[in-house]
Design an enzyme around this catalytic site. Structure first.
Site, PDB file in Angstrom:
ATOM      1  N   ILE A  89      -5.389   6.740  13.791  1.00 51.83           N
ATOM      2  CA  ILE A  89      -5.606   5.603  14.690  1.00 51.83           C
ATOM      3  C   ILE A  89      -6.325   6.011  15.954  1.00 51.83           C
ATOM      4  O   ILE A  89      -6.685   5.191  16.773  1.00 51.83           O
ATOM      5  CB  ILE A  89      -4.275   4.902  15.064  1.00 51.83           C
ATOM      6  CG1 ILE A  89      -3.242   5.913  15.545  1.00 51.83           C
ATOM      7  CG2 ILE A  89      -3.749   4.071  13.910  1.00 51.83           C
ATOM      8  CD1 ILE A  89      -1.972   5.271  16.093  1.00 51.83           C
ATOM      9  N   GLY A 103      -8.486  12.210  20.213  1.00 50.48           N
ATOM     10  CA  GLY A 103      -8.776  12.510  21.614  1.00 50.48           C
ATOM     11  C   GLY A 103      -9.143  13.954  21.774  1.00 50.48           C
ATOM     12  O   GLY A 103      -9.309  14.677  20.792  1.00 50.48           O
ATOM     13  N   SER A 129      -7.423  16.315  22.702  1.00 51.19           N
ATOM     14  CA  SER A 129      -6.437  17.307  22.311  1.00 51.19           C
ATOM     15  C   SER A 129      -6.044  17.211  20.842  1.00 51.19           C
ATOM     16  O   SER A 129      -5.392  18.101  20.336  1.00 51.19           O
ATOM     17  CB  SER A 129      -5.194  17.182  23.184  1.00 51.19           C
ATOM     18  OG  SER A 129      -4.733  15.871  23.187  1.00 51.19           O
ATOM     19  N   GLY A 130      -6.406  16.167  20.174  1.00 54.05           N
ATOM     20  CA  GLY A 130      -6.067  16.108  18.762  1.00 54.05           C
ATOM     21  C   GLY A 130      -6.227  14.722  18.180  1.00 54.05           C
ATOM     22  O   GLY A 130      -6.649  13.786  18.841  1.00 54.05           O
ATOM     23  N   LYS A 131      -5.891  14.634  16.892  1.00 54.29           N
ATOM     24  CA  LYS A 131      -5.971  13.355  16.200  1.00 54.29           C
ATOM     25  C   LYS A 131      -4.621  12.666  16.221  1.00 54.29           C
ATOM     26  O   LYS A 131      -3.588  13.333  16.189  1.00 54.29           O
ATOM     27  CB  LYS A 131      -6.332  13.603  14.742  1.00 54.29           C
ATOM     28  CG  LYS A 131      -7.782  13.376  14.432  1.00 54.29           C
ATOM     29  CD  LYS A 131      -8.000  13.475  12.937  1.00 54.29           C
ATOM     30  CE  LYS A 131      -9.478  13.765  12.687  1.00 54.29           C
ATOM     31  NZ  LYS A 131      -9.799  13.897  11.295  1.00 54.29           N
ATOM     32  N   VAL A 132      -4.635  11.355  16.210  1.00 54.75           N
ATOM     33  CA  VAL A 132      -3.373  10.630  16.216  1.00 54.75           C
ATOM     34  C   VAL A 132      -3.268   9.781  14.947  1.00 54.75           C
ATOM     35  O   VAL A 132      -4.208   9.077  14.585  1.00 54.75           O
ATOM     36  CB  VAL A 132      -3.283   9.712  17.449  1.00 54.75           C
ATOM     37  CG1 VAL A 132      -1.919   9.029  17.480  1.00 54.75           C
ATOM     38  CG2 VAL A 132      -3.494  10.501  18.719  1.00 54.75           C
ATOM     39  N   LYS A 168       0.796  13.022  16.677  1.00 51.74           N
ATOM     40  CA  LYS A 168      -0.397  13.656  17.224  1.00 51.74           C
ATOM     41  C   LYS A 168      -0.498  15.067  16.700  1.00 51.74           C
ATOM     42  O   LYS A 168       0.437  15.847  16.828  1.00 51.74           O
ATOM     43  CB  LYS A 168      -0.288  13.666  18.746  1.00 51.74           C
ATOM     44  CG  LYS A 168      -1.457  14.343  19.396  1.00 51.74           C
ATOM     45  CD  LYS A 168      -1.516  13.957  20.836  1.00 51.74           C
ATOM     46  CE  LYS A 168      -2.950  13.841  21.256  1.00 51.74           C
ATOM     47  NZ  LYS A 168      -3.128  13.302  22.544  1.00 51.74           N
ATOM     48  N   ASP A 184      -4.126  14.093  33.193  1.00 51.48           N
ATOM     49  CA  ASP A 184      -5.161  13.338  32.488  1.00 51.48           C
ATOM     50  C   ASP A 184      -4.812  11.849  32.496  1.00 51.48           C
ATOM     51  O   ASP A 184      -4.745  11.217  31.456  1.00 51.48           O
ATOM     52  CB  ASP A 184      -5.313  13.863  31.064  1.00 51.48           C
ATOM     53  CG  ASP A 184      -6.619  13.408  30.421  1.00 51.48           C
ATOM     54  OD1 ASP A 184      -6.746  13.504  29.190  1.00 51.48           O
ATOM     55  OD2 ASP A 184      -7.507  12.917  31.149  1.00 51.48           O
TER      56      ASP A 184
END
Ligand SMILES: *[C@@H]1O[C@H](CO)[C@@H](O)[C@H](O)[C@H]1NC(C)=O
Length: 1000
Positions: free
Chosen positions: A690, A693, A695-698, A712, A823
């Site tokens: 969904i 970002g 820092s990673g995929k969600v 995440k 952030d």
């Protein structure tokens, strides 16, 4: 029966006697806990003693049988589930597990504790619903579940408690409504339900049946509707707290029937109308009354003020008229806060004569006349805040002896005359503000005695003469504003001793002479404004050594000579040297068109700025241009290399996914989980992604029980040795194993209604998964900048702003150590089904500990484009203030509907665009046209908060706690009404100039 167990102990402790049955039950309690501090170390069989009665925390009955009657494990720092086995101790009357890490749910089995009279489980980590069977405990008198994670309703069965005297459920996650059945617990003396997210509901009138009640706390319970008349029947009530709700209507006149009440807190509601005029004299015990932040009108009843009050807070209402003289008779009054009303006439002339007045704030009213000379008669006055009134006359001579004073603000009045010599010298004063009056005379040499003075603001008066040398003795002086006066002479040479000074503003006076030698010793100077005086001589080159100087205005003087090249060392937000007699070259860094206004009006000045002096070529600057180019090329190479590496690492990870060995996963959970890590691992399909970002995929994972979670997957964290040399690489977040666990654990413990919950974290060497609660409405950024932004009307946006602010304030102020998000952006503010906002993604957050050496390896980028505070460019450090800046950008996004960076703005970012557009084209061009203009006033106030947060100077940004407060105030004077239901904040003293300037 007991033989088998004894054998076990005999094996372990060969010569010990056997423990009795109760002792063995207690040993099971011990085994059920993690006990890092060794609280249970003496819970063991001891020689010649078969009973546990000597164990720490255990008490037995004195009488014959010696049963255990009390188990007190408070503050033992133990962790684990509630030990139900305790209920086997048939004589047990008292259990306290106060302030531990008791987790899991509380089972209904607790009703087996038949003798229990006192149960204290406050300040733990219990979750789930409150067992309704608790009310079956026939002897229970005291039940304290404060400070846990209990959710669901208060069971209606609680009405059946036969003997309960105290019920405390403060600060949980209880929702639903307050059950009317509570009105049946006729034995109840204390009912404390504050700070729970109840659904909006009225105070059940049945509470008025609890005629034994002494304490009623319903603070922050989302209460609506009126205060029921029936509460006036609580004649034994001592403490009534209904603050921070959305109660409406008048204060019922029946309330004066609370003849024993000592304290009444009604602040931060929407109560209206006049106070009951009579009846107050029945409340002879009343000492503390706080009805601030409501919509009360009319005058304050004399009868109320004739009580022996200690503390009276009426601030931020619409009270008017003259304030009752009779208050001067109270021999207890120490705290009087009336600010933000429409009181007029003079203050009671004997105010303070009979009272130990300590805090007085009457700011922002229409008071006039003289300042009562008796205010400090008892010698304990610490705060005297009177700004924004029409007080006149002189400062009473008696104030010169008021050595207890710490904060004095008399600004924005019509006070005149000389300041009494002793008044300059008050030894405790840290803030002295006399700005915007008609004071005359000189600053007394006596000021040398004001050893604690940190802020001196005497701007906009008619002070004259020279500044005394003694100013330089004020070691703690941080700000000195003396602009717009009639000072003359040269600056005292001693001024360079002010090592703490961050702001010196003396513009628009008649100072002359040169800048003192040694000005470079003002190491903390941030702002230097000496504009519009008659200073002359050279601008010392040493000014370039003021490394934190940010604002420099020397315009409108007679400075001559060259512009010091050292100025190039500074990161100036403002540079104004215009209208002097400077000559020579402009330092290359400033030889740009955008700085042209900084140098106008210096006939002898030549530089390479087009329009300032024509005909020069730019060859001299070629060196710089070449250097800049090289830097850009280098940056490009690093970037490309980084992206390549990133891609490579990512690919690697994707490939390895198929071979994940599930047994290698370790799970760390922070809440009671209803799923397993395998269920999650099985569901990480690319179809479920969904978001993605830095820092990673969600992923969205729907669990077998129907609940959804967001997972995440963090990039990186590969094994050392392979490409370990690229560990801490330049791209994005690298998951550092070092401390990662500890950090995640901290985040997992955070629980706040405006922070996305981290359920658990699973990790292997190759990757880490963070499992969060799922937020159905996605991120604020996505919604606001999509075609669906119409869903976000102003009340919704306002609520989101307050929610997010509360979440951040919690991280900054309530976590120890404080947590800096690092952030903050609209994409990290997530929305639940009702558009309630929660702050998410601590991917970059890092626990700031006190002994952070400042520069630790910061391999992560701090923040996202358009949200990064300007000081980051030169300090490379992030702290709370940078979060506040980013949050300000989010506010601007909400108000304007625009992205933080947009080609539309040209080189500007949103902050600059808003500032310049406001100046040039006005408010209407700035506001999001989708917003209903009937909210314009509130929107404008919120915009102002956003602008404060994005102040270029970190020091000018309000703390998140202040931001919350300001936002709430905006909400509390308009009908949309979204009060806060969070922790009781320290009362907000509306006495800061920046607030008045920008928000009021
Ligand atoms: C409760 O805490 C204990 C000890 O820290 C831990 O081992 C256990 O997993 C926790 N249980 C839950 C349900 O979180």
């Amino acid at each position: 029966m007991s033989r088998c167990l004894c054998c076990v102990f005999l094996l372990l402790v060969p010569f010990a006697v056997c423990l009795n049955q109760e002792g063995r039950y207690l040993q099971r309690v011990k085994l059920g806990f993690d006990d890092p501090d060794g609280f249970f170390s003496d819970w063991d069989v001891a020689a010649n003693n078969d009973s546990p009665c000597q164990w720490t925390g255990v008490t037995c009955s004195e009488s014959g049988n010696g049963f255990v009657i009390a188990v007190d494990l408070s503050n033992a720092n133990v962790a684990g589930p509630f030990p139900s086995v305790l209920c086997r101790l048939t004589g047990l009357k008292f259990i306290s597990l106060y302030n531990n890490s008791i987790n899991g749910t509380l089972s209904g089995d607790i009703s087996a504790c038949r003798s229990l009279a006192h149960l204290n489980l406050a300040q733990n980590l219990l979750t789930g619903t409150i067992p309704h069977s608790l009310s079956e405990l026939p002897e229970l008198k005291f039940l304290d579940l404060t400070g846990n994670n209990f959710s669901g309703n208060i069971p209606a069965s609680f009405g059946l408690f036969p003997k309960l005297e105290e019920l405390s459920l403060v600060d949980n996650l209880i929702d639903g409504k307050i059950p009317a059945e509570l009105g049946n617990i006729s034995t109840l003396k204390q009912l404390n339900l504050s700070y729970n997210p109840f659904s909006p509901g009225q105070i059940p009138p049945e509470i008025g049946n609890l005629t034994n009640l002494e304490v009623l706390w319903l603070t922050g319970c989302n209460l609506i509707g009126p205060i029921p008349d029936s509460l006036g029947r609580l004649s034994k009530l001592v403490d009534l707290d209904l603050a921070i709700n959305q109660l409406t209507g008048r204060v019922p006149s029946s309330l004066t029937g609370l003849s024993n009440v000592v304290q009444i807190e009604l602040y931060n509601n929407s109560l209206t109308g006049e106070l009951p005029a009579v009846g107050w004299s029945k409340m002879t015990s009343l000492r503390l009354l706080d009805i601030s932040m409501n919509l009360f009108t009319g005058s304050v009843p004399d009868e109320l003020c004739s009580l022996q009050l200690e503390s009276l807070h009426l601030y931020e209402n619409e009270f008017g008229g003259k304030f009752p003289e009779i208050i001067s008779n109270s021999s207890n009054l120490n705290d009087l806060k009336l600010f933000g009303n429409r009181f007029s006439g003079s203050l009671p002339k004997d105010l303070g004569k009979n009272s130990p007045l300590t805090w007085v704030d009457v700011s922002n009213n229409l008071f006039s006349g003289e300042i009562p000379a008796t205010l400090c008669e008892n010698g304990v006055l610490e705060e005297l805040l009177m700004i924004h009134n029409s007080f006149s006359g002189e400062i009473p001579a008696s104030f010169g002896k008021c050595r207890s004073l710490k904060r004095v603000r008399l600004g924005f009045n019509k006070i005149s005359g000389d300041v009494p010599a002793g008044f300059w010298a008050l030894p405790e004063v840290s803030l002295l503000e006399l700005a915007e009056n008609s004071f005359t005379g000189v600053i007394g040499k006596t000021i040398a005695g004001a050893g604690n003075l940190s802020t001196l603001n005497i701007a906009n008066n008619k002070f004259s003469g020279e500044l005394p040398d003694e100013i330089g003795f004020l070691d703690n002086l941080i700000e000195f504003s003396g602009s717009n006066n009639r000072f003359s002479g040269s600056l005292p040479a001693t001024i360079v001793n002010l090592e703490q000074l961050t702001k010196l503003d003396l513009h628009n006076n008649g100072f002359s002479g040169g800048l003192p030698a040694g000005i470079d010793s003002l190491k903390k100077l941030n702002e230097l404004n000496l504009a519009t005086n008659q200073f002359s001589g050279d601008i010392p080159d040493k000014i370039g050594q003021l490394s934190v100087l940010n604002y420099l205005d020397l315009s409108g003087n007679r400075f001559s000579g060259k512009i010091p090249v050292g100025l190039q060392n500074l990161r100036l937000n403002q540079l104004n040297l215009s209208s002097n007699s400077l000559s020579g070259d402009i330092p290359p860094v400033y030889a740009k068109k955008i700085y042209i206004n900084s140098f106008l009006g210096n006939p002898g000045l030549c530089g390479d700025i087009e329009g300032l002096c024509d005909g020069k070529n730019v060859t001299r600057n070629m060196g710089y241009i070449w250097l800049l180019r090289s830097i850009f090329v280098l940056a490009g190479v690093v970037f490309i290399f980084g992206v390549g590496w990133f891609y490579f690492r990512y690919k690697n990870f994707e490939n390895s996914k198929q071979t994940i060995d599930k047994s290698k996963w370790t799970l760390m959970s922070f809440h009671k989980l209803s799923f397993s890590e395998y269920e999650i691992l099985g569901a990480l399909d690319e179809d479920n992604v969904i978001g993605s970002g830095s820092s990673g995929k969600v992923y969205k994972v729907v669990l077998s029980n129907g609940d959804a979670v967001a997972v995440k997957k963090l990039w990186g964290g590969s094994k050392k040795g392979e490409d370990g040399d690229l560990e801490n690489g330049s791209v994005s977040v690298s998951v550092r194993d070092n401390g990662f666990e500890a950090e995640v654990e901290t985040l997992g413990k955070i629980r706040h209604k405006n922070i996305v919950r981290l359920w658990c974290c699973c990790s292997t060497k190759i990757c880490k998964l963070l499992v969060y609660e799922y937020m159905p409405n996605g991120s604020l950024g996505d919604l606001l900048h999509s075609s669906k932004s119409g869903l976000l009307d102003w009340p919704t946006r306002y609520k989101i702003t307050v929610d997010a602010a509360e979440g951040l304030a919690y991280l900054h102020h309530d976590c120890v150590p404080a947590i800096v998000h690092r952030d903050v952006k609209s994409n990290n503010i997530l929305l639940d089904g009702d558009f309630g906002a929660r702050v998410a993604d601590f991917g970059l957050a890092k626990v700031v500990d006190g002994n952070d050496k400042g520069g630790k390896s910061m391999s992560v980028i701090a923040g996202s484009c358009g949200y990064i505070a300007p000081e980051y460019a030169y300090t490379l450090r992030v702290n709370e203030k940078s979060d506040i800046y980013s949050f300000g950008v989010v506010i601007l996004e909400l108000v304007t509907g625009k992205l933080p960076v947009d080609p539309e703005f040209g080189e500007k970012d949103l902050v600059k665009w808003v500032c310049t557009t406001l100046d040039q084209k006005g408010l209407d061009v700035v506001l999001d046209p989708k917003l209903d203009s009937c909210f314009k006033e509130e929107i404008c106030k919120v915009l102002n908060v956003g602008l404060l947060c994005t102040s270029p100077l970190p020091i000018n940004r309000p703390s998140m706690r202040r931001v919350v407060k300001m936002l709430q105030e905006i909400g509390s004077v308009n009908p949309m009404k979204f009060g806060s239901k969070d922790g009781k904040l320290t009362p907000y003293y509306y006495d800061d100039a920046s607030d008045h300037g920008s928000v009021a």
